[in-house]
Scaffold this active site. Structure first.
Site, PDB file in Angstrom:
ATOM      1  N   SER A  65     -63.096  16.515 -34.503  1.00 25.49           N
ATOM      2  CA  SER A  65     -62.189  15.480 -34.010  1.00 25.49           C
ATOM      3  C   SER A  65     -61.512  15.891 -32.703  1.00 25.49           C
ATOM      4  O   SER A  65     -60.779  15.099 -32.120  1.00 25.49           O
ATOM      5  CB  SER A  65     -61.130  15.142 -35.065  1.00 25.49           C
ATOM      6  OG  SER A  65     -60.258  16.225 -35.242  1.00 25.49           O
ATOM      7  N   CYS A  66     -61.775  17.094 -32.233  1.00 23.15           N
ATOM      8  CA  CYS A  66     -61.155  17.606 -31.011  1.00 23.15           C
ATOM      9  C   CYS A  66     -62.101  17.447 -29.821  1.00 23.15           C
ATOM     10  O   CYS A  66     -63.206  18.001 -29.817  1.00 23.15           O
ATOM     11  CB  CYS A  66     -60.793  19.073 -31.205  1.00 23.15           C
ATOM     12  SG  CYS A  66     -60.140  19.869 -29.725  1.00 23.15           S
ATOM     13  N   SER A  67     -61.671  16.712 -28.817  1.00 20.05           N
ATOM     14  CA  SER A  67     -62.526  16.482 -27.641  1.00 20.05           C
ATOM     15  C   SER A  67     -62.794  17.771 -26.879  1.00 20.05           C
ATOM     16  O   SER A  67     -63.894  17.957 -26.349  1.00 20.05           O
ATOM     17  CB  SER A  67     -61.889  15.441 -26.711  1.00 20.05           C
ATOM     18  OG  SER A  67     -60.651  15.904 -26.216  1.00 20.05           O
TER      19      SER A  67
ATOM     20  N   ASN B 220     -63.609  21.921 -34.543  1.00 20.71           N
ATOM     21  CA  ASN B 220     -63.063  20.747 -35.220  1.00 20.71           C
ATOM     22  C   ASN B 220     -63.659  19.547 -34.501  1.00 20.71           C
ATOM     23  O   ASN B 220     -63.357  19.304 -33.332  1.00 20.71           O
ATOM     24  CB  ASN B 220     -61.535  20.735 -35.138  1.00 20.71           C
ATOM     25  CG  ASN B 220     -60.924  19.516 -35.779  1.00 20.71           C
ATOM     26  OD1 ASN B 220     -61.580  18.521 -36.033  1.00 20.71           O
ATOM     27  ND2 ASN B 220     -59.636  19.592 -36.036  1.00 20.71           N
TER      28      ASN B 220
END
Length: 115
Positions: free
Chosen positions: A9-11, A7
């Site tokens: 958007s996941c760091s 994903n």
């Protein structure tokens, strides 16, 4: 080849990709947010994780808290919830052959990849 359920958007997910890239590890990205998994694919991932389905669920997400928290959901209901709300799937998930792991912390990923 290693596959990464990712994903963007996941760091943590981006960090795993960066680590693999910097270390020359070949991998395939599976963007499960923009290209959701089929039920069969999700069930295969669950089987490879060797974890209960509930351990794949991001219970701190707002959608989970608003719609599912406190409900006693069985595995089939949890699978359906994840299919309809892929943002609730833990990430990243690293798949290597017949086994998989949730990609945290990085030290565990390093060990998993080197096995």
């Amino acid at each position: 080849m290693i596959k990464i359920l990712h994903n963007n958007s996941c760091s943590k997910s981006r960090g795993i990709l960066e680590y693999l890239d910097e270390n020359g590890v070949a991998f395939e990205i599976i963007d499960f947010i923009n290209e959701p998994l089929s039920e069969m694919e999700l069930r295969t991932v669950v089987k490879k994780l060797h974890l209960p389905v509930k351990d794949m669920v991001r219970t701190n997400e707002k959608i989970y808290k608003d719609q599912f928290s406190g409900k006693d959901l069985g595995d089939d209901e949890l699978i359906q919830m994840l299919l309809e709300n892929p943002s609730l799937i833990q990430r990243p998930i690293i798949i290597k052959g017949s086994v998989a792991m949730i990609g945290r912390p990085l030290e565990n990923v390093k060990f998993f990849i080197e096995k």
